[in-house]
Design a protein around this motif. Structure first.
Motif, PDB file in Angstrom:
ATOM      1  N   THR A   8       0.787  -1.059   0.093  1.00 52.29           N
ATOM      2  CA  THR A   8       0.001   0.027   0.074  1.00 52.29           C
ATOM      3  C   THR A   8       0.702   1.279  -0.181  1.00 52.29           C
ATOM      4  N   ASP A  25       1.867   3.505  -4.069  1.00 50.44           N
ATOM      5  CA  ASP A  25       0.540   3.131  -4.070  1.00 50.44           C
ATOM      6  C   ASP A  25      -0.264   3.204  -5.305  1.00 50.44           C
ATOM      7  N   GLN A  35      -4.061   3.995  -5.545  1.00 54.62           N
ATOM      8  CA  GLN A  35      -4.658   5.336  -5.462  1.00 54.62           C
ATOM      9  C   GLN A  35      -5.380   5.937  -6.879  1.00 54.62           C
ATOM     10  N   LYS A  55      -6.997  -3.201  -8.615  1.00 54.66           N
ATOM     11  CA  LYS A  55      -6.717  -3.073  -7.288  1.00 54.66           C
ATOM     12  C   LYS A  55      -6.464  -3.959  -6.687  1.00 54.66           C
TER      13      LYS A  55
END
Length: 263
Positions: free
Chosen positions: A11, A208, A211, A237
């Motif tokens: 992440t 990440d 996003q 994702k």
């Protein structure tokens, strides 16, 4: 095919982590009599498999699978791999003249070139492993390449330039990289250098990506980023993984396939 493992979803850029990439090649048959090469690639963002079949010294079939990929359109790149069909195996190093990599998936393209080159060698296995230490984007880092369990090189990199060891000092990872390795390295070393360079490039992406809903990269670098495609591709994702502390997990799911189990 069983669902792909997704532990350790990445992440955030991790302190003191590594981008890790493994490429494994497995071949049977011979260049003169025909055969098959299977190639698997896995890293933080990608997991692809490519199969190259050949006969009479030429490529007869190229197919791919995409167990894990960053963008929704990536698997469709497999439709372009038949452009390799008919290529002379011994001309593998000139594959860019056979098909334009900008209209291929970068990673399927790399795997196809490696598999075609593998078809010219004696049947067997080859494994590359790359580890690139995390860094501020485009900052300094170290990148290590291992082949079949033996460390070949550890490059010290500043931005897009190799600054050590002395043999490679001043080598740009951009142009004219291909010209330099062709002049200064054996074919086997040149292949290894290409693998290490790609690992360094992808290490810039350890951030990440979830996003984003759409691709945040410039248009044109690969088939997914071409006009008409980039507008219609979306982020997968949860597809990024962190292998910093578990490099042994890379290509774990590919081992039976690479061993031609059940064939």
């Amino acid at each position: 095919e069983r669902p792909h493992r997704r532990p350790g979803v990445l992440t955030l850029l991790r302190e003191n982590g590594f981008t890790r990439r493994r490429i494994e090649l497995s071949s049977r048959g011979s260049a003169s009599e025909g055969g098959e090469v299977r190639a698997a690639l896995e890293d933080d963002y990608h997991h692809f498999r490519v199969t190259v079949r050949h006969a009479a010294g030429r490529v007869t079939e190229v197919t791919a699978q995409s167990p894990r990929h960053p963008w929704t359109m990536c698997p469709q790149a497999a439709d372009r791999l038949p452009e390799f069909v008919g290529a002379d195996l011994m001309e593998a190093a000139k594959a860019a003249a056979i098909t334009d990599p900008r209209f291929q998936c970068t990673h399927m393209y790399d795997l196809s070139c490696l598999a075609i080159a593998g078809a010219t060698r004696a049947p067997g296995r080859r494994r590359y492993e790359v580890a690139v230490a995390d860094r501020p984007r485009h900052g300094s880092t170290t990148a290590t390449l291992t082949r079949d369990g033996e460390v070949l090189w550890t490059w010290e990199v500043d931005g897009a330039e190799v600054v050590g060891p002395e043999r490679f000092a001043g080598l740009s990872l951009k142009r004219p990289f291909a010209d330099w390795i062709a002049r200064n390295l054996s074919p086997d070393e040149a292949e290894a250098a290409i693998v290490l360079r790609r690992g360094i490039f992808i290490s810039n992406g350890r951030r990440d990506l979830d996003q984003f809903d759409r691709v945040p990269m410039p248009v044109g670098g690969c088939i997914t980023l071409q006009p008409g495609r980039i507008e219609n591709t979306f982020r997968m994702k949860g597809s990024s993984l962190d292998f910093t502390d578990r490099p042994q997990a890379l290509t774990e799911d590919d081992q039976d396939w690479l061993a031609f189990a059940g064939d």
